[in-house]
Design a protein around this motif. Structure first.
Motif, mmCIF file in Angstrom:
data_model
loop_
_atom_site.group_PDB
_atom_site.id
_atom_site.type_symbol
_atom_site.label_atom_id
_atom_site.label_comp_id
_atom_site.label_asym_id
_atom_site.label_seq_id
_atom_site.Cartn_x
_atom_site.Cartn_y
_atom_site.Cartn_z
ATOM 1 N N ARG A 92 43.687 -12.197 -22.253
ATOM 2 C CA ARG A 92 43.402 -13.118 -21.151
ATOM 3 C C ARG A 92 42.584 -14.287 -21.687
ATOM 4 N NH1 ARG A 92 39.536 -12.586 -15.726
ATOM 5 N NH2 ARG A 92 40.123 -14.629 -14.891
ATOM 6 N N ILE A 93 42.902 -15.502 -21.226
ATOM 7 C CA ILE A 93 42.085 -16.675 -21.521
ATOM 8 C C ILE A 93 41.473 -17.161 -20.212
ATOM 9 C CG2 ILE A 93 42.072 -19.078 -22.286
ATOM 10 C CD1 ILE A 93 44.284 -18.436 -24.217
ATOM 11 N N ARG A 94 40.157 -17.272 -20.189
ATOM 12 C CA ARG A 94 39.471 -17.885 -19.045
ATOM 13 C C ARG A 94 39.109 -19.314 -19.425
ATOM 14 N NH1 ARG A 94 35.072 -13.862 -16.348
ATOM 15 N NH2 ARG A 94 33.842 -14.600 -18.121
ATOM 16 N N VAL A 95 39.236 -20.216 -18.458
ATOM 17 C CA VAL A 95 38.977 -21.633 -18.685
ATOM 18 C C VAL A 95 37.836 -22.086 -17.777
ATOM 19 C CG1 VAL A 95 39.949 -23.964 -18.677
ATOM 20 C CG2 VAL A 95 41.401 -22.005 -19.272
ATOM 21 N N ILE A 96 36.795 -22.669 -18.378
ATOM 22 C CA ILE A 96 35.671 -23.214 -17.621
ATOM 23 C C ILE A 96 35.697 -24.731 -17.818
ATOM 24 C CG2 ILE A 96 33.160 -23.322 -17.376
ATOM 25 C CD1 ILE A 96 34.822 -20.259 -18.884
ATOM 26 N N GLU A 97 35.912 -25.458 -16.748
ATOM 27 C CA GLU A 97 35.987 -26.924 -16.784
ATOM 28 C C GLU A 97 34.713 -27.507 -16.181
ATOM 29 O OE1 GLU A 97 38.879 -30.559 -15.180
ATOM 30 O OE2 GLU A 97 39.186 -28.504 -14.504
ATOM 31 N N ASN A 98 33.910 -28.162 -17.029
ATOM 32 C CA ASN A 98 32.660 -28.763 -16.553
ATOM 33 C C ASN A 98 31.805 -27.752 -15.778
ATOM 34 O OD1 ASN A 98 33.497 -31.273 -17.640
ATOM 35 N ND2 ASN A 98 34.669 -31.705 -15.777
ATOM 36 N N ASP A 99 31.610 -26.575 -16.373
ATOM 37 C CA ASP A 99 30.767 -25.509 -15.829
ATOM 38 C C ASP A 99 31.365 -24.784 -14.627
ATOM 39 O OD1 ASP A 99 28.774 -26.023 -17.735
ATOM 40 O OD2 ASP A 99 27.911 -27.598 -16.490
ATOM 41 N N THR A 100 32.619 -25.049 -14.296
ATOM 42 C CA THR A 100 33.275 -24.380 -13.177
ATOM 43 C C THR A 100 34.442 -23.545 -13.687
ATOM 44 O OG1 THR A 100 32.686 -26.156 -11.645
ATOM 45 C CG2 THR A 100 34.465 -24.684 -10.976
ATOM 46 N N LEU A 101 34.382 -22.241 -13.427
ATOM 47 C CA LEU A 101 35.463 -21.356 -13.843
ATOM 48 C C LEU A 101 36.712 -21.637 -13.021
ATOM 49 C CD1 LEU A 101 36.564 -18.820 -15.353
ATOM 50 C CD2 LEU A 101 35.659 -17.471 -13.441
ATOM 51 N N LYS A 102 37.826 -21.851 -13.700
ATOM 52 C CA LYS A 102 39.102 -21.981 -13.011
ATOM 53 C C LYS A 102 39.525 -20.583 -12.576
ATOM 54 C CE LYS A 102 41.066 -26.212 -14.943
ATOM 55 N NZ LYS A 102 41.412 -26.799 -13.646
ATOM 56 N N ASN A 103 39.530 -20.353 -11.272
ATOM 57 C CA ASN A 103 39.678 -18.992 -10.773
ATOM 58 C C ASN A 103 40.675 -18.897 -9.630
ATOM 59 O OD1 ASN A 103 38.961 -16.272 -11.009
ATOM 60 N ND2 ASN A 103 37.492 -16.425 -9.329
ATOM 61 N N GLN A 104 41.590 -19.876 -9.546
ATOM 62 C CA GLN A 104 42.640 -19.791 -8.550
ATOM 63 C C GLN A 104 43.760 -18.899 -9.079
ATOM 64 O OE1 GLN A 104 42.187 -21.169 -5.432
ATOM 65 N NE2 GLN A 104 40.158 -21.519 -6.314
ATOM 66 N N ARG A 105 44.727 -18.615 -8.246
ATOM 67 C CA ARG A 105 45.751 -17.646 -8.644
ATOM 68 C C ARG A 105 46.576 -18.108 -9.842
ATOM 69 N NH1 ARG A 105 50.157 -18.045 -3.658
ATOM 70 N NH2 ARG A 105 50.851 -20.190 -4.052
ATOM 71 N N GLY A 106 46.724 -19.427 -10.029
ATOM 72 C CA GLY A 106 47.470 -19.929 -11.172
ATOM 73 C C GLY A 106 46.653 -20.041 -12.441
#
Length: 278
Positions: free
Chosen positions: A164-178
């Motif tokens: 799994r890759i988690r992506v944090i954009e400008n301190d905000t975790l991208k956590n939507q279903r896509g």
């Protein structure tokens, strides 16, 4: 995470013309939901416990703060106690220097009221990340114009390839279903050496942090099922929605629990998008 009760939340069709709607019934008893991580990076090691919510319930999640939580190494006397911290609303190791070691098996133990839960995972060796690059792309079919990030690495393992890759954009975790970026070796892993492109755009001066996890299969399957649930629209051709299968066992007490336990190495990279990147 919203709870799907045992009631079937779906529309059944007796024929193509006649629609039968099932009564949703009354509110059911709430169930503990556990999200637990044990890794080689202390900052990620925590256990979150909440009470589930009914599918259409929009009220605030209730945090469980009175559980006993600890991690052990089977076959040894090692016990790693956790304590609840009000600031994070989660349980964290009392000794923040404790972390997972490659090759060890770890068990999570949770005691809450009359309930005892247990989960287990093996700490796997991490893959290799060589570089993370970005490049501005013009509009393409199924791709908007913008900066795209690629991850280059190598995965030399013949088994247990679940990532799994988690992506944090400008301190905000991208956590939507896509944003649940999951991949395994079903179609090979050569694409990772050629560069795995993230499927959405970034802007100039965005700070992007990537976190790569190598998961045990049961944790990977849980997340896959969760993604399928999030994309379930309840339509005629969609399967009835149901909770993902947890890898947490109920040792005693009430026979239901939701959530998952992750034992994983974590590789992190942070980049700053710059328009003049060549």
């Amino acid at each position: 995470m919203k709870r799907l009760t045992g009631i079937v939340i779906a529309v059944l069709f007796w024929s193509c013309q006649e629609e039968v709607i099932l009564d949703l019934g009354t509110k059911s008893e709430l169930v503990p939901t556990i999200e637990a991580y044990w890794t080689d990076q202390g900052i990620f090691n925590e256990v979150k416990m909440t009470l589930s919510k009914d599918y259409y319930d929009s009220t605030k999640v209730e945090v469980i703060s009175d559980a006993e939580v600890f991690v052990t190494i089977p076959g040894t006397e090692k016990v790693i106690p956790f304590e609840f911290l009000g600031g994070t609303k989660s349980y964290r190791p009392r000794n923040p220097l404790e972390k997972a070691v490659v090759g060890e098996t770890y068990q999570l133990h949770i005691k809450w009221r009359e309930n005892i839960y247990r989960a287990e995972g093996v700490m796997l060796e991490p893959p290799k990340v060589d570089s993370v690059t970005w490049r501005f792309e013009e509009k393409r079919p199924f791709r908007d114009e913008g900066f795209y990030v690629k991850v280059f690495g190598k995965i030399p393992f013949k088994e247990n390839n679940n990532y799994r890759i988690r992506v944090i954009e400008n301190d905000t975790l991208k956590n939507q279903r896509g944003d649940y970026l999951l991949f395994d070796d079903t179609f090979g892993l050569g694409f990772f050496e050629k560069g795995l492109e993230l499927g959405y755009t970034f802007k100039e001066k965005d700070r992007v942090r990537l976190e790569l996890f190598r998961l045990n299969r049961d944790a990977y399957d849980y997340l896959n099922q969760l993604v399928n649930l999030l994309f379930n629209d309840g339509g005629l051709f969609s399967p009835p929605p149901q909770n993902p299968k947890t890898n947490i066992r109920v040792m005693s007490g009430k026979p239901e629990v939701l959530g998952y336990f992750v034992v994983s190495p974590v590789l992190t990279r942070t980049i700053l998008i710059q328009a003049k990147y060549d």
